[in-house]
Design a protein around this motif. Structure first.
Motif: not given
Length: 165
Positions: A1-4, A64-69, A73-84, A104-109
């Motif tokens: 899957m390309d995004g999550r 909506l927060v698009p987090e570009v990976v 890097l693996p798609i589930d390992r963004p350069p900025v920690a998800l917690e941050h 509602v906050i939605e982070v999209c890897l």
């Protein structure tokens, strides 16, 4: 899957975590306003405008927060920690949550922010994009044009220098 998608909320509420009732949606469905995370100042300006519109329209507000990976890097390992990313998003929305607005906050890897936006918002959605206004074309203005070309109703909100994040 390309995004999550990784849904998160600034308050506990019975709002749908995903989905966006656009302008052409079921008339009984509640309208969703989507704010796209651009920069902290731009996003704060768009959230302020979005909260005002949501109050007037009786709509839900989504960030909506698009987090570009990067591809390296693996798609589930963004350069900025998800917690941050979540902490920054919660800090931006805390003022609105305290004021009684559900956000509602939605982070999209994703690998590409444009692809994330295409997948994450329903056709003909009402979207707010905040950023600097300039004689030069800014990334936020380009995003606004691109989303309009896809058939969305997009409001560009000019950030004020007094905004803080």
């Amino acid at each position: 899957m390309d995004g999550r998608r990784i849904p998160s909320r600034s308050r506990s509420a019975d709002l749908p975590a995903i989905g966006n009732a656009g302008l052409g949606a079921d008339p009984g469905a509640r309208l969703h306003l989507t704010v796209i995370f651009t920069t902290p100042k731009g996003t704060e300006a768009a959230l302020k405008k979005g909260a005002s519109l949501a109050r007037g329209l009786g709509a839900n507000l989504q960030l909506l927060v698009p987090e570009v990976v990067p591809h390296r890097l693996p798609i589930d390992r963004p350069p900025v920690a998800l917690e941050h990313t979540r902490e920054v998003s919660l800090a931006l929305t805390s003022e609105f949550a305290a004021g009684g607005h559900d956000v509602v906050i939605e982070v999209c890897l994703c690998r590409d922010a444009q692809d994330c936006l295409v997948r994450s918002v329903s056709p003909r959605s009402l979207i707010l994009v905040g950023g600097r206004d300039s004689w030069w074309s800014t990334p936020e203005r380009k995003m606004t044009r691109s989303l309009r070309a896809l058939g969305h109703e997009v409001i560009f909100v000019e950030q004020r220098e007094s905004c803080h994040a």
